[in-house]
Design an enzyme around this catalytic site. Structure first.
Site, short mmCIF file in Angstrom:
data_model
loop_
_atom_site.label_atom_id
_atom_site.label_comp_id
_atom_site.label_asym_id
_atom_site.label_seq_id
_atom_site.Cartn_x
_atom_site.Cartn_y
_atom_site.Cartn_z
N HIS A 97 74.46 14.99 74.73
CA HIS A 97 75.82 15.46 74.93
C HIS A 97 76.04 15.80 76.40
O HIS A 97 75.18 16.34 77.07
CB HIS A 97 76.18 16.64 74.03
CG HIS A 97 75.27 17.82 74.13
ND1 HIS A 97 74.01 17.86 73.57
CD2 HIS A 97 75.46 19.03 74.70
CE1 HIS A 97 73.45 19.04 73.80
NE2 HIS A 97 74.31 19.76 74.50
N LEU A 98 77.21 15.41 76.87
CA LEU A 98 77.64 15.66 78.24
C LEU A 98 78.62 16.81 78.22
O LEU A 98 79.60 16.79 77.48
CB LEU A 98 78.31 14.40 78.80
CG LEU A 98 78.82 14.48 80.24
CD1 LEU A 98 77.65 14.40 81.20
CD2 LEU A 98 79.79 13.34 80.51
#
Length: 136
Positions: A97-98
Site C-alpha cells: 500500500h502506498l
C-alpha cells in the site's frame, strides 16, 4: 488471502471510504490518518511488498499514485503531499500500500513520527467524495 484486511476491502467485504476503484487497484481513506484525506492505494490482488508487484501493475500503480497526489491538492486544498510505502518493516498490513498524505506548511509533521487523528461521524465519506471529485 483470507485474513488480509486490504484484500477484504478490495473485495467489498469490509467497508471503507473508497476514493478510487479500478479493475486492478483500490484507494481508500486510512482509518487512522496522519492528516484527514490520507489515502492508501493498493493492488486488488494480494501483493506483499513493492518487489512482489507484478510488472503489469507497475505503471497503473504509479499512475494512480500520481493522480492521488494531485487530488489531495486539488480536492482538499493541500499545498503538497507526502507519498511513502513500507516494505515489511513498519508495514502494519502485509499488503502493498502506498500512503498519500496531504501536506501544508506548518502542519507539524516531522521526520517519521506520524501523529494519528480520527474522522468524526460521516466526515470520512465527505473527504472521500472530495477526492473522487478531484479525480474525475
Amino acid at each position: 488471502m483470507g485474513d488480509c484486511a486490504f484484500c477484504a476491502i478490495a473485495a467489498g467485504e469490509t467497508p471503507a471510504a473508497m476514493v478510487l476503484a479500478t479493475d486492478d487497484l483500490v484507494a481508500f481513506l486510512d482509518v487512522r490518518p496522519v492528516f484527514k484525506g490520507h489515502v492508501l492505494l493498493c493492488p486488488r490482488e494480494h501483493v506483499g511488498t513493492l518487489p512482489d508487484l507484478p510488472g503489469r501493475l507497475r505503471d497503473p500503480f504509479l499512475a494512480a499514485g500520481q493522480r492521488l497526489a494531485t487530488a489531495v491538492v486539488d480536492g482538499l486544498g493541500a499545498q503538497g503531499s507526502f507519498v511513502a510505502m513500507n516494505n515489511t518493516v513498519s508495514q502494519s498490513v502485509p499488503h502493498l500500500h502506498l500512503h498519500v498524505v496531504p501536506r501544508t506548511k506548518g502542519d507539524g509533521l516531522r521526520g517519521f513520527f506520524w501523529p494519528r487523528t480520527r474522522y468524526a461521524d460521516g466526515e470520512a465519506e465527505e473527504y472521500a467524495a472530495r477526492l473522487r471529485a478531484a479525480l474525475a
